[in-house]
Design an enzyme around this catalytic site. Structure first.
Site, PDB file in Angstrom:
ATOM      1  N   ARG A 220       0.842  -1.211   0.000  1.00  0.00           N
ATOM      2  CA  ARG A 220       0.000   0.000   0.000  1.00  0.00           C
ATOM      3  C   ARG A 220       0.872   1.255   0.000  1.00  0.00           C
ATOM      4  O   ARG A 220       0.542   2.273  -0.608  1.00  0.00           O
ATOM      5  CB  ARG A 220      -0.932  -0.004   1.212  1.00  0.00           C
ATOM      6  CG  ARG A 220      -2.014  -1.083   1.123  1.00  0.00           C
ATOM      7  CD  ARG A 220      -2.957  -1.016   2.299  1.00  0.00           C
ATOM      8  NE  ARG A 220      -3.682   0.245   2.311  1.00  0.00           N
ATOM      9  CZ  ARG A 220      -4.307   0.690   3.400  1.00  0.00           C
ATOM     10  NH1 ARG A 220      -4.258  -0.014   4.526  1.00  0.00           N
ATOM     11  NH2 ARG A 220      -4.962   1.837   3.369  1.00  0.00           N
TER      12      ARG A 220
ATOM     13  N   HIS B 155      -6.350   8.400  11.375  1.00  0.00           N
ATOM     14  CA  HIS B 155      -5.981   6.977  11.353  1.00  0.00           C
ATOM     15  C   HIS B 155      -4.500   6.783  11.085  1.00  0.00           C
ATOM     16  O   HIS B 155      -4.062   5.706  10.691  1.00  0.00           O
ATOM     17  CB  HIS B 155      -6.811   6.228  10.299  1.00  0.00           C
ATOM     18  CG  HIS B 155      -8.253   6.115  10.689  1.00  0.00           C
ATOM     19  ND1 HIS B 155      -9.229   5.749   9.792  1.00  0.00           N
ATOM     20  CD2 HIS B 155      -8.895   6.331  11.873  1.00  0.00           C
ATOM     21  CE1 HIS B 155     -10.406   5.729  10.415  1.00  0.00           C
ATOM     22  NE2 HIS B 155     -10.231   6.101  11.670  1.00  0.00           N
TER      23      HIS B 155
ATOM     24  N   CYS C  70       8.622   2.965  16.239  1.00  0.00           N
ATOM     25  CA  CYS C  70       9.317   1.873  16.923  1.00  0.00           C
ATOM     26  C   CYS C  70       8.534   1.512  18.196  1.00  0.00           C
ATOM     27  O   CYS C  70       8.292   2.367  19.044  1.00  0.00           O
ATOM     28  CB  CYS C  70      10.734   2.320  17.304  1.00  0.00           C
ATOM     29  SG  CYS C  70      11.617   1.123  18.335  1.00  0.00           S
TER      30      CYS C  70
ATOM     31  N   CYS D 177      11.028   1.955  21.452  1.00  0.00           N
ATOM     32  CA  CYS D 177      11.366   3.248  22.096  1.00  0.00           C
ATOM     33  C   CYS D 177      10.371   4.346  21.753  1.00  0.00           C
ATOM     34  O   CYS D 177      10.487   5.465  22.262  1.00  0.00           O
ATOM     35  CB  CYS D 177      12.783   3.671  21.667  1.00  0.00           C
ATOM     36  SG  CYS D 177      12.873   4.190  19.952  1.00  0.00           S
TER      37      CYS D 177
ATOM     38  N   GLU E 286     -21.922   6.634  -3.667  1.00  0.00           N
ATOM     39  CA  GLU E 286     -23.238   6.040  -3.383  1.00  0.00           C
ATOM     40  C   GLU E 286     -23.587   6.373  -1.943  1.00  0.00           C
ATOM     41  O   GLU E 286     -22.727   6.809  -1.181  1.00  0.00           O
ATOM     42  CB  GLU E 286     -23.206   4.522  -3.601  1.00  0.00           C
ATOM     43  CG  GLU E 286     -22.145   3.830  -2.774  1.00  0.00           C
ATOM     44  CD  GLU E 286     -21.792   2.433  -3.316  1.00  0.00           C
ATOM     45  OE1 GLU E 286     -22.018   2.153  -4.498  1.00  0.00           O
ATOM     46  OE2 GLU E 286     -21.277   1.647  -2.502  1.00  0.00           O
TER      47      GLU E 286
ATOM     48  N   ALA F 257     -15.855  12.119  -6.689  1.00  0.00           N
ATOM     49  CA  ALA F 257     -15.277  13.238  -5.919  1.00  0.00           C
ATOM     50  C   ALA F 257     -14.557  14.229  -6.828  1.00  0.00           C
ATOM     51  O   ALA F 257     -14.587  15.444  -6.593  1.00  0.00           O
ATOM     52  CB  ALA F 257     -14.313  12.681  -4.876  1.00  0.00           C
TER      53      ALA F 257
HETATM   54  N1  APR Z   1     -15.845   9.522  -5.423  1.00  0.00           N
HETATM   55  C1  APR Z   1     -16.549   9.655  -4.279  1.00  0.00           C
HETATM   56  N2  APR Z   1     -16.813   8.633  -3.420  1.00  0.00           N
HETATM   57  C2  APR Z   1     -16.317   7.416  -3.775  1.00  0.00           C
HETATM   58  C3  APR Z   1     -15.570   7.192  -4.957  1.00  0.00           C
HETATM   59  C4  APR Z   1     -15.342   8.312  -5.795  1.00  0.00           C
HETATM   60  N3  APR Z   1     -14.649   8.211  -6.940  1.00  0.00           N
HETATM   61  N4  APR Z   1     -15.251   5.864  -5.017  1.00  0.00           N
HETATM   62  C5  APR Z   1     -15.761   5.292  -3.913  1.00  0.00           C
HETATM   63  N5  APR Z   1     -16.407   6.220  -3.163  1.00  0.00           N
HETATM   64  C6  APR Z   1     -17.105   6.034  -1.891  1.00  0.00           C
HETATM   65  C7  APR Z   1     -17.807   4.698  -1.756  1.00  0.00           C
HETATM   66  O1  APR Z   1     -19.144   4.782  -2.237  1.00  0.00           O
HETATM   67  C8  APR Z   1     -17.770   4.486  -0.228  1.00  0.00           C
HETATM   68  O2  APR Z   1     -18.928   5.042   0.377  1.00  0.00           O
HETATM   69  O3  APR Z   1     -16.120   6.063  -0.889  1.00  0.00           O
HETATM   70  C9  APR Z   1     -16.548   5.280   0.232  1.00  0.00           C
HETATM   71  C10 APR Z   1     -15.397   4.412   0.675  1.00  0.00           C
HETATM   72  O4  APR Z   1     -15.796   3.739   1.833  1.00  0.00           O
HETATM   73  P1  APR Z   1     -14.746   2.784   2.555  1.00  0.00           P
HETATM   74  O5  APR Z   1     -14.096   1.898   1.564  1.00  0.00           O
HETATM   75  O6  APR Z   1     -15.445   2.183   3.747  1.00  0.00           O
HETATM   76  O7  APR Z   1     -13.608   3.799   3.088  1.00  0.00           O
HETATM   77  P2  APR Z   1     -13.662   4.704   4.378  1.00  0.00           P
HETATM   78  O8  APR Z   1     -15.050   5.194   4.650  1.00  0.00           O
HETATM   79  O9  APR Z   1     -12.592   5.720   4.229  1.00  0.00           O
HETATM   80  O10 APR Z   1     -13.229   3.659   5.543  1.00  0.00           O
HETATM   81  C11 APR Z   1     -13.056   4.209   6.838  1.00  0.00           C
HETATM   82  O11 APR Z   1     -12.242   2.086   7.626  1.00  0.00           O
HETATM   83  O12 APR Z   1     -10.961   0.211   7.256  1.00  0.00           O
HETATM   84  C12 APR Z   1     -11.000   1.422   7.896  1.00  0.00           C
HETATM   85  O13 APR Z   1      -9.127   2.642   8.511  1.00  0.00           O
HETATM   86  C13 APR Z   1      -9.906   2.301   7.412  1.00  0.00           C
HETATM   87  O14 APR Z   1      -9.911   4.707   7.207  1.00  0.00           O
HETATM   88  C14 APR Z   1     -10.623   3.521   6.852  1.00  0.00           C
HETATM   89  C15 APR Z   1     -11.956   3.465   7.552  1.00  0.00           C
HETATM   90 ZN    ZN Z   2      13.473   2.369  18.774  1.00  0.00          ZN
END
Ligand code: APR
Ligand code: ZN
Length: 237
Positions: free
Chosen positions: A57, A110, A118, A121, A205, A221
């Site tokens: 990642r 997050h 680490c 320490c 969505e 977005a």
């Molecule tokens: N434009 C706008 N929205 C989008 C797009 C896009 N191009 N593509 C996907 N999405 C929307 C999806 O519809 C969904 O609602 O982004 C959202 C992504 O949701 P998640 O995958 O659940 O991500 P997120 O909400 O950031 O997750 C929150 O969960 O696993 C933990 O730590 C991780 O920070 C993360 C947290």
């Molecule tokens: Zn250390």
């Protein structure tokens, strides 16, 4: 005139930069088990697997480019500051695309993929390379204790007090690209409502907590965020 905007971003704002989300049908948690890869217990049980997941990642994040949504929020930060207002940008994302596109104040609740910590320490450092169980700590020299400086499930998110204070001072709350599935972030819209702040979701969505938002605009977005910023700045009705 909107002056203090609180923006909460999630993986959806980085989706068009090529970084996967978590809960979309092809998302990370559809392919991998978050309990094995994103918990302290998972890291203790199989640090090699977890390092491999985050190394992958980290490389993806470094290779990705910000998109117009990141640029629009960076512009909003600058323009609101010039008008004596503020954009408080709280992100659940661990990539650095907001910063690379010019956002100067980004609160990573997050944690950050491009930082390491680490466990022996406590030293934290900017980190763009792979991490392994052999990586020595740059401070104490011990190896086996370096981990990504990200917040795993079951760990306390960062900067919660700062976030709560900013929420209380905002006059507009917008959530971009987040499914509203993970707390405390998913609860910020309810806090904003309780403060009487207008709430808007910009999402591909409807989010899990869509019912909490006064308005939701569906779309990508890279299109909805620039239009939103022009509206806030009075350049578009
Ligand atoms: N434009 C706008 N929205 C989008 C797009 C896009 N191009 N593509 C996907 N999405 C929307 C999806 O519809 C969904 O609602 O982004 C959202 C992504 O949701 P998640 O995958 O659940 O991500 P997120 O909400 O950031 O997750 C929150 O969960 O696993 C933990 O730590 C991780 O920070 C993360 C947290
Ligand atoms: Zn250390």
């Amino acid at each position: 005139m909107t002056r203090n905007v609180f923006a909460l971003t999630g993986a959806g704002i980085s989706a068009e930069s090529g970084l996967g989300t978590f809960r979309d049908t092809d998302g990370a948690w559809a392919r991998f088990d978050p309990m094995r890869l994103a918990t302290p217990e998972g890291f203790a049980a199989d640090p090699v697997l977890v390092h491999e997941f985050y190394n992958h990642r980290r490389r993806d994040a470094l290779a990705a480019a910000p998109n117009p949504a990141h640029a629009a929020l960076a512009r909003l930060e600058t323009e609101l500051a010039e008008r004596g207002g503020r954009l408080f940008l709280c992100t659940q994302n661990i990539d650095d695309l907001h910063e690379r596109e010019g956002s100067r104040h980004v609160v990573h609740m997050h944690g950050e993929l491009l930082r390491a910590r680490c466990t022996a320490c406590g030293t934290e450092a900017v980190w763009h390379d792979d991490l392994t169980v052999e990586t020595p700590c740059p401070h104490c020299g011990r190896s086996g204790g370096m981990r990504p400086d990200v917040v795993w499930f079951g760990e306390m998110p960062k900067h919660l007090d700062t976030i709560d204070e900013a929420l209380a001072e905002a006059d507009l709350f917008v959530a971009v690209g987040t499914s509203g599935a993970v707390y405390p972030a998913a609860g910020y819209v309810a806090q904003a409502r309780a403060f009487g702040i207008p709430t808007l979701a910009l999402n591909l969505e409807a989010a899990d907590n869509a019912g909490m938002f006064e308005a939701t605009r569906l779309g990508r977005a890279s299109e909805t965020v620039p239009a939103f910023v022009e509206e806030v700045l009075g350049e578009r009705r």
